[in-house]
Design a protein around this motif. Structure first.
Motif, PDB file in Angstrom:
ATOM      1  N   TYR A  85      27.658  49.779  33.684  1.00  0.00           N
ATOM      2  CA  TYR A  85      27.863  49.355  35.065  1.00  0.00           C
ATOM      3  C   TYR A  85      28.347  47.912  35.078  1.00  0.00           C
ATOM      4  O   TYR A  85      27.756  47.036  34.437  1.00  0.00           O
ATOM      5  CB  TYR A  85      26.555  49.487  35.850  1.00  0.00           C
ATOM      6  N   THR A  86      29.447  47.643  35.803  1.00  0.00           N
ATOM      7  CA  THR A  86      29.997  46.299  35.906  1.00  0.00           C
ATOM      8  C   THR A  86      30.097  45.908  37.372  1.00  0.00           C
ATOM      9  O   THR A  86      30.612  46.673  38.193  1.00  0.00           O
ATOM     10  CB  THR A  86      31.393  46.219  35.264  1.00  0.00           C
ATOM     11  N   ASN A  87      29.600  44.717  37.681  1.00  0.00           N
ATOM     12  CA  ASN A  87      29.684  44.176  39.036  1.00  0.00           C
ATOM     13  C   ASN A  87      30.495  42.888  38.989  1.00  0.00           C
ATOM     14  O   ASN A  87      30.144  41.949  38.263  1.00  0.00           O
ATOM     15  CB  ASN A  87      28.283  43.895  39.585  1.00  0.00           C
ATOM     16  N   THR A  88      31.597  42.856  39.741  1.00  0.00           N
ATOM     17  CA  THR A  88      32.501  41.698  39.724  1.00  0.00           C
ATOM     18  C   THR A  88      32.567  41.080  41.107  1.00  0.00           C
ATOM     19  O   THR A  88      32.736  41.780  42.112  1.00  0.00           O
ATOM     20  CB  THR A  88      33.916  42.124  39.286  1.00  0.00           C
ATOM     21  N   ASP A  89      32.462  39.754  41.144  1.00  0.00           N
ATOM     22  CA  ASP A  89      32.532  38.999  42.387  1.00  0.00           C
ATOM     23  C   ASP A  89      33.957  38.480  42.554  1.00  0.00           C
ATOM     24  O   ASP A  89      34.499  37.822  41.666  1.00  0.00           O
ATOM     25  CB  ASP A  89      31.541  37.837  42.326  1.00  0.00           C
ATOM     26  N   SER A  90      34.568  38.764  43.699  1.00  0.00           N
ATOM     27  CA  SER A  90      35.961  38.345  43.905  1.00  0.00           C
ATOM     28  C   SER A  90      36.107  36.826  43.921  1.00  0.00           C
ATOM     29  O   SER A  90      37.182  36.300  43.615  1.00  0.00           O
ATOM     30  CB  SER A  90      36.494  38.917  45.226  1.00  0.00           C
ATOM     31  N   GLU A  91      35.050  36.108  44.251  1.00  0.00           N
ATOM     32  CA  GLU A  91      35.128  34.648  44.256  1.00  0.00           C
ATOM     33  C   GLU A  91      35.051  34.078  42.843  1.00  0.00           C
ATOM     34  O   GLU A  91      35.519  32.964  42.591  1.00  0.00           O
ATOM     35  CB  GLU A  91      34.003  34.069  45.117  1.00  0.00           C
ATOM     36  N   ASN A  92      34.443  34.837  41.917  1.00  0.00           N
ATOM     37  CA  ASN A  92      34.341  34.417  40.522  1.00  0.00           C
ATOM     38  C   ASN A  92      34.620  35.620  39.628  1.00  0.00           C
ATOM     39  O   ASN A  92      33.696  36.195  39.035  1.00  0.00           O
ATOM     40  CB  ASN A  92      32.952  33.853  40.229  1.00  0.00           C
ATOM     41  N   PRO A  93      35.883  36.044  39.533  1.00  0.00           N
ATOM     42  CA  PRO A  93      36.204  37.293  38.819  1.00  0.00           C
ATOM     43  C   PRO A  93      35.841  37.279  37.343  1.00  0.00           C
ATOM     44  O   PRO A  93      35.691  38.343  36.740  1.00  0.00           O
ATOM     45  CB  PRO A  93      37.720  37.428  39.016  1.00  0.00           C
ATOM     46  N   ASP A  94      35.716  36.104  36.726  1.00  0.00           N
ATOM     47  CA  ASP A  94      35.334  36.039  35.312  1.00  0.00           C
ATOM     48  C   ASP A  94      33.822  35.953  35.124  1.00  0.00           C
ATOM     49  O   ASP A  94      33.337  35.891  33.996  1.00  0.00           O
ATOM     50  CB  ASP A  94      35.985  34.814  34.644  1.00  0.00           C
ATOM     51  N   TYR A  95      33.111  35.962  36.234  1.00  0.00           N
ATOM     52  CA  TYR A  95      31.662  35.772  36.185  1.00  0.00           C
ATOM     53  C   TYR A  95      30.989  37.082  36.591  1.00  0.00           C
ATOM     54  O   TYR A  95      30.365  37.173  37.644  1.00  0.00           O
ATOM     55  CB  TYR A  95      31.293  34.641  37.138  1.00  0.00           C
TER      56      TYR A  95
END
Length: 465
Positions: free
Chosen positions: A159-169
């Motif tokens: 499962y991967t959760n990506t934040d659009s404000e910090n896509p590398d985080y």
């Protein structure tokens, strides 16, 4: 005299003709009744009594019929254990109504793990005609054995959760599963970390050891924030569902009881406490509910933790706590929830038990997600109901001068999940997006200071062996 003979002959001929007319009329009437067209006719050799076995999930050829006009179908319980007309959750039809023409109804069943035979009555009504088909599902396979899990087993979930404000985080969670020689879950690892540098790394390990009528569960933690190991004992009921759960600990003596209906759906969770078994049979406490639990006497199940509300085989809502408030509500898709050993509906961000802080919550939620607490919902959830909002105020100043008090308001909502499946109809990949609106404002005036919109993108990938 001759004339009289003529009259007599005419009379006999008239009587004979009258009798012949009556015979013909009766014959025509009888043929018309027998040969009258019917509104509903079974076809294709469909049997009105059908028998299937515990491990079968489809009927034997379905129900074929011809309807002269519009028709409807209903399914009711026929085991004698329920009131007449009650619904059946283990058998569904491919259609419940239709128009004139030839039709084939496909029967979809769940595996029978109740330990008892069960029976359903299907009624199809068209015009003034009714056809009744009885389906009996045995509690064993055709070989007379208890059903066993078929097909591939779940080996890994990423499962991967990506934040659009910090896509590398991004946040990463990896679940891996191992099974014993009997095909039962023996070990599960829950690994999580943040970003490529694997910050906040943790590995929670669960082991499952089975014995007659029970199950030992041990949880150990490793990584950056490792805690103490925990050990639990789960007592099983006749259907193999967890009936009681307690934590083996020097500082906790709380236990939990799980109650089911006749079809194996979890109805209620209550909590009590346990005391070490001194080997005596005396009942010093009048509230002893289950005196024969191995290792411990469990008492006083009087605190309702959770009530579960079901409809048509799907969990619709849960309620609990001291005030009985509704904790969660669900809506569902038409996709079947049949991934082996896992209920994705519980794997999502909000848990089965809502926003509570009880120590039992995490483990009970995990056991339900692993299909150890009775039947799970038959369909996959439509949306993950993480719909919440809150306001928070703050004021920071190094001076004594009055400063504006700033509030922050968040509103989150998730788009419906997008599902893809393997050839066995198991989950292959799931994606979803959460939209987050953030507004800061002056609490006194309500004036907006700033606004922003961002996204969380979730992706689940499933691997089987």
């Amino acid at each position: 005299m001759e004339k009289l003979g003529v009259y007599a002959g005419s009379f006999k001929m008239s009587v004979w003709r009258l009798c012949l007319s009556l015979i013909i009329a009766l014959s025509v009437t009888s043929c018309s009744k027998d040969d009258a067209p019917k509104n509903l006719v079974l076809t294709g050799g469909t049997q009105t009594v059908q028998t299937v076995y515990a491990d079968q999930t489809t009927g034997t050829g379905g129900i074929r019929f011809t309807a002269a006009t519009e028709w409807t179908a209903t399914v009711t319980d026929a085991t004698g254990t329920k009131a007449g007309g009650s619904s059946v959750e283990w058998l569904t039809l491919s259609a419940y109504s239709g128009g004139a023409g030839d039709h084939t109804l496909t029967l979809t069943l769940t595996e029978n793990r109740t330990g008892k035979d069960r029976k359903a009555k299907i009624e199809i009504v068209c015009g003034g005609d009714t056809i009744t088909v009885t389906v009996e599902q045995k509690s064993t396979t055709e070989a007379g054995e208890a059903p066993v899990q078929q097909g591939q087993k779940l080996a890994r979930i990423e499962y991967t959760n990506t934040d659009s404000e910090n896509p590398d985080y991004y946040d990463k969670f990896i679940l891996t599963f191992a099974y014993n020689a009997d095909g039962k879950l023996a070990e599960m690892h829950d690994i999580s970390y943040r970003g490529d540098e694997q910050a906040y790394y943790s590995d929670d390990q669960y082991t499952f050891a089975y014995e007659e009528g029970g199950l030992w569960i041990e949880r150990s933690e490793s990584g950056d924030y490792a805690g103490d190991s925990r050990r639990y004992y789960a007592a099983l009921n006749e259907q193999g569902h967890i009936a009681l759960l307690y934590q083996e600990s020097d500082y906790s003596n709380e236990a939990w009881k799980f109650s089911y209906d006749a079809d194996g759906y979890l109805q209620q969770i209550t909590s009590g406490y346990y005391e070490p078994d001194d080997g005596n049979d005396d009942e010093s406490d009048d509230n002893v509910m289950v005196p024969d639990i191995p290792k411990y006497d469990v008492r006083s199940f009087d605190n309702v933790k959770l009530n579960l509300n079901w409809q048509n085989g799907n969990l619709m809502s849960t309620s609990g706590g001291w005030n009985g408030e509704t904790l969660m509500e669900w809506t569902y898709t038409s996709h079947s929830n049949n991934t082996p050993g896992l209920d994705f509906n519980v794997l999502t961000a909000r848990t089965l038990f809502g926003n509570t802080t009880d120590t039992y919550t995490d483990l009970a939620n995990l056991l339900y997600g692993l299909r150890m607490l009775g039947n799970n919902s038959k369909n996959l959830v439509k949306v993950d109901l993480v719909n919440w909002a809150y306001e928070a105020g703050s004021s920071d100043s190094d001076t004594d001068a009055p400063q504006p008090v700033i509030g922050t308001e968040h509103n989150d909502w998730w788009a419906p999940f997008e599902y893809s499946f393997t050839s066995d109809s198991y989950l292959s990949r799931v994606t979803a997006r959460c939209t987050r609106e953030t507004r800061t404002f002056e609490i006194a005036t309500g004036e907006t200071v700033s606004e922003s919109v961002s996204y969380y993108d979730d992706a689940y990938v499933f691997t089987y062996e």
